[in-house]
Design a protein around this motif. Structure first.
Motif, short mmCIF file in Angstrom:
data_model
loop_
_atom_site.label_atom_id
_atom_site.label_comp_id
_atom_site.label_asym_id
_atom_site.label_seq_id
_atom_site.Cartn_x
_atom_site.Cartn_y
_atom_site.Cartn_z
N ALA A 166 -33.92 18.94 52.33
CA ALA A 166 -33.40 20.37 52.15
C ALA A 166 -32.56 20.68 51.01
O ALA A 166 -32.35 21.82 50.92
CB ALA A 166 -32.15 20.49 53.47
N GLY A 167 -32.49 20.01 49.93
CA GLY A 167 -32.19 20.53 48.80
C GLY A 167 -30.74 20.21 48.50
O GLY A 167 -30.18 20.75 47.51
N TYR A 168 -30.04 19.57 49.34
CA TYR A 168 -28.70 19.33 49.16
C TYR A 168 -28.37 18.12 47.87
O TYR A 168 -27.22 17.93 47.37
CB TYR A 168 -27.82 18.92 50.33
N LEU A 169 -29.32 17.33 47.95
CA LEU A 169 -29.47 16.04 46.95
C LEU A 169 -30.78 16.18 46.06
O LEU A 169 -31.83 16.27 46.63
CB LEU A 169 -29.37 14.86 47.99
N THR A 170 -30.48 16.30 44.87
CA THR A 170 -31.51 16.44 43.96
C THR A 170 -31.96 15.20 43.19
O THR A 170 -31.01 14.76 42.67
CB THR A 170 -31.37 17.67 42.83
N PRO A 171 -33.11 14.85 43.24
CA PRO A 171 -33.55 13.44 42.55
C PRO A 171 -33.61 13.82 41.03
O PRO A 171 -33.74 14.82 40.59
CB PRO A 171 -34.79 13.16 42.93
N VAL A 172 -33.40 12.72 40.36
CA VAL A 172 -33.40 12.78 38.73
C VAL A 172 -34.64 12.19 38.32
O VAL A 172 -34.82 12.50 37.15
CB VAL A 172 -32.21 12.13 38.21
N LYS A 173 -35.27 11.49 39.05
CA LYS A 173 -36.55 10.78 38.49
C LYS A 173 -37.14 10.15 39.81
O LYS A 173 -36.62 10.21 40.83
CB LYS A 173 -36.14 9.75 37.73
N PHE A 174 -38.49 9.69 39.74
CA PHE A 174 -38.99 9.15 40.69
C PHE A 174 -40.15 8.01 39.89
O PHE A 174 -40.41 7.93 38.69
CB PHE A 174 -39.93 9.92 41.33
N TYR A 175 -40.67 7.28 40.88
CA TYR A 175 -41.69 6.27 40.57
C TYR A 175 -42.53 6.10 41.75
O TYR A 175 -42.27 6.30 42.62
CB TYR A 175 -41.16 4.92 39.92
N LEU A 176 -43.76 5.60 41.46
CA LEU A 176 -44.65 5.21 42.45
C LEU A 176 -44.52 3.65 42.54
O LEU A 176 -44.74 2.51 41.75
CB LEU A 176 -46.03 5.38 42.08
N ASN A 177 -44.33 3.19 43.86
CA ASN A 177 -44.28 1.81 44.16
C ASN A 177 -45.72 1.21 44.16
O ASN A 177 -46.86 1.76 43.87
CB ASN A 177 -43.70 1.58 45.59
N LEU B 125 -35.22 8.69 43.02
CA LEU B 125 -34.11 8.15 42.65
C LEU B 125 -32.90 9.25 42.30
O LEU B 125 -33.56 10.37 41.78
CB LEU B 125 -34.19 7.34 41.13
N TYR B 126 -31.55 8.98 42.57
CA TYR B 126 -30.67 9.86 42.50
C TYR B 126 -29.67 9.10 41.72
O TYR B 126 -29.51 7.88 41.66
CB TYR B 126 -29.93 10.29 43.89
N LEU B 127 -28.71 10.22 41.06
CA LEU B 127 -27.70 9.66 40.25
C LEU B 127 -26.72 9.12 41.10
O LEU B 127 -26.12 9.82 42.09
CB LEU B 127 -27.07 10.80 39.25
N ALA B 128 -26.18 7.89 40.92
CA ALA B 128 -25.02 7.44 41.85
C ALA B 128 -23.79 8.31 41.56
O ALA B 128 -22.88 8.77 42.49
CB ALA B 128 -24.69 5.97 41.52
N ASP B 129 -23.52 8.77 40.44
CA ASP B 129 -22.26 9.50 40.15
C ASP B 129 -22.52 10.86 40.90
O ASP B 129 -21.45 11.43 41.15
CB ASP B 129 -22.17 9.91 38.59
N VAL C 57 -38.31 19.81 49.33
CA VAL C 57 -38.03 20.70 48.17
C VAL C 57 -37.68 19.56 47.07
O VAL C 57 -37.26 20.06 46.12
CB VAL C 57 -36.93 21.77 48.40
N ARG C 58 -38.00 18.26 47.25
CA ARG C 58 -37.64 17.27 46.43
C ARG C 58 -38.50 17.31 45.25
O ARG C 58 -38.06 17.47 43.88
CB ARG C 58 -37.68 15.97 47.07
N PRO C 59 -39.76 17.51 45.40
CA PRO C 59 -40.67 17.81 44.10
C PRO C 59 -40.12 19.10 43.49
O PRO C 59 -40.23 18.88 42.02
CB PRO C 59 -42.03 17.84 44.61
N ARG C 60 -40.07 20.17 44.03
CA ARG C 60 -39.73 21.26 43.45
C ARG C 60 -38.46 21.18 42.66
O ARG C 60 -38.10 21.76 41.39
CB ARG C 60 -39.58 22.57 44.43
N ASN C 61 -37.42 20.85 43.16
CA ASN C 61 -36.03 20.38 42.68
C ASN C 61 -36.04 19.61 41.41
O ASN C 61 -35.38 19.75 40.62
CB ASN C 61 -35.00 19.96 43.61
N TRP C 62 -36.85 18.44 41.51
CA TRP C 62 -37.29 17.53 40.35
C TRP C 62 -37.66 18.33 39.23
O TRP C 62 -37.32 18.06 38.21
CB TRP C 62 -37.86 16.35 40.82
N ARG C 63 -38.76 19.02 39.38
CA ARG C 63 -39.49 19.72 38.47
C ARG C 63 -38.54 20.62 37.73
O ARG C 63 -38.56 21.02 36.31
CB ARG C 63 -40.74 20.54 38.83
N GLY C 64 -37.78 21.40 38.43
CA GLY C 64 -36.60 22.28 38.04
C GLY C 64 -35.75 21.50 36.96
O GLY C 64 -35.34 22.21 35.85
#
Length: 330
Positions: free
Chosen positions: A135-146, A154-158, A189-196
């Motif tokens: 829903a966009g409340y938590l924005t990922p900072v990076k990702f990887y393919l397993n 992946l999200y910032l713990a801080d 919306v995770r991909p969109r938020n990560w791109r932004g």
């Protein structure tokens, strides 16, 4: 530390070395061999050495630079500043190493967690965590393919700790109506938020107008870029400056296919935003300097490339020459 400053006031070389060793223990001077006078540290160092000096892994260092925790500068080569290359000033390394809690505090600021660990950090279920992220409340900072080529965000713990302190109402009970009303339950919306977020990080690091245009245009598909940038030389220049939005292995067709939807803008509002941004940045870049073009007097040689189509065409032409039989003389 300048050794001349010590010896010039009557101190011995041994005293100078001992003083520098003491500063090294506090994180502000380079290692020195016992009994030797250390060299003056360089003004700037490459990113790889900076990561080692700060006791950070490569991924940690890159993320710290993106987030602004480590200030980098544009590198110079032959008196010319190269926008694509960056380095770190030695005084920035000294500033970070002299901070309280170094290096643990710096590492914690860039520590990332996945869904399971993030849910534990917020004391909620992984399902609720995923729903908040979609829903966009938590924005990922990076990702990887397993190993199965599935996307792992992946999200910032801080940031998660800050979210827990500021949005405690979202961590328990029923979701508020504003979270569910008028939304497609399957929308992510995770991909969109990560791109932004990624585009914002890269723009923050760049001051070159053409590079900034390339950063913004990197999330638009080739058809839209060709529409906005009809000049082929400008498109080629932007292509050379285009950054890598995501790091990691994408050397297989399956991996590239899995990553492609994450790298290109797909929502109409997002596309309109980046198109408008690219148009504005292109105007600024053209005013600053034109895109490089070949010398007008230089002839264009056909067939000089090494592409597959060129090789096939040349092979076909050679085949015609070899099989040509001249007509008999009349």
């Amino acid at each position: 530390m300048d050794i001349v400053g010590f010896t010039g006031h009557g101190a011995s070389a041994e005293t100078a070395v001992a003083a520098v060793a003491g500063e090294r223990a506090r994180g502000s001077a380079p290692d020195v061999a016992p009994g030797s006078v250390p060299e003056r540290p360089p003004e700037t160092v490459a990113l790889g050495r900076a990561a080692r000096e700060l006791a950070l892994r490569r991924g940690e260092f890159e993320l710290a630079a993106q987030l602004g925790h480590i200030r980098t500068t544009v590198a110079a080569s032959g008196g010319r500043r190269v926008a694509a290359r960056r380095e770190v000033e030695w005084r920035e390394i000294e500033r970070l190493r002299s901070a309280d809690g170094f290096p643990d505090v710096l590492r914690e600021r860039v520590r990332t967690v996945g869904t399971a660990e993030g849910a534990d950090l917020l004391a909620i279920s992984p399902g609720r965590f995923t729903r908040l992220a979609k829903a966009g409340y938590l924005t990922p900072v990076k990702f990887y393919l397993n190993r199965y080529r599935a996307v792992v965000w992946l999200y910032l713990a801080d940031e998660l700790r800050t979210f827990a302190a500021e949005e405690a109402a979202l961590l328990a009970g029923r979701f508020p109506r504003t979270l569910t009303a008028g939304r497609d339950p399957d929308e992510d919306v995770r991909p969109r938020n990560w791109r932004g977020r990624r585009i914002g990080h890269l723009l923050h690091l760049s001051e070159d107008p053409w590079e900034r245009a390339a950063i913004t245009g990197s999330v638009l598909d080739p058809v839209q870029r060709a529409e906005l940038v009809p000049d082929p030389y400008e498109r080629a220049y932007l292509g050379r400056l285009e950054p890598a939005l995501a790091h990691g292995r994408s050397d297989s067709d399956a991996a590239r296919a899995a990553m492609r939807p994450l790298l290109l803008a797909d929502h109409p509002d997002e596309i309109r935003w980046h198109r408008a941004s690219l148009a504005a940045l292109l105007d600024e870049a053209r005013r600053a300097r034109p895109a490089p073009r070949p010398d007008p007097g230089e002839p264009l040689r056909r067939g000089s490339g090494k592409g597959l189509l060129t090789r096939l065409r040349l092979r076909k032409e050679r085949g015609r020459e070899d099989t040509h039989v001249p007509a008999p003389a009349s």
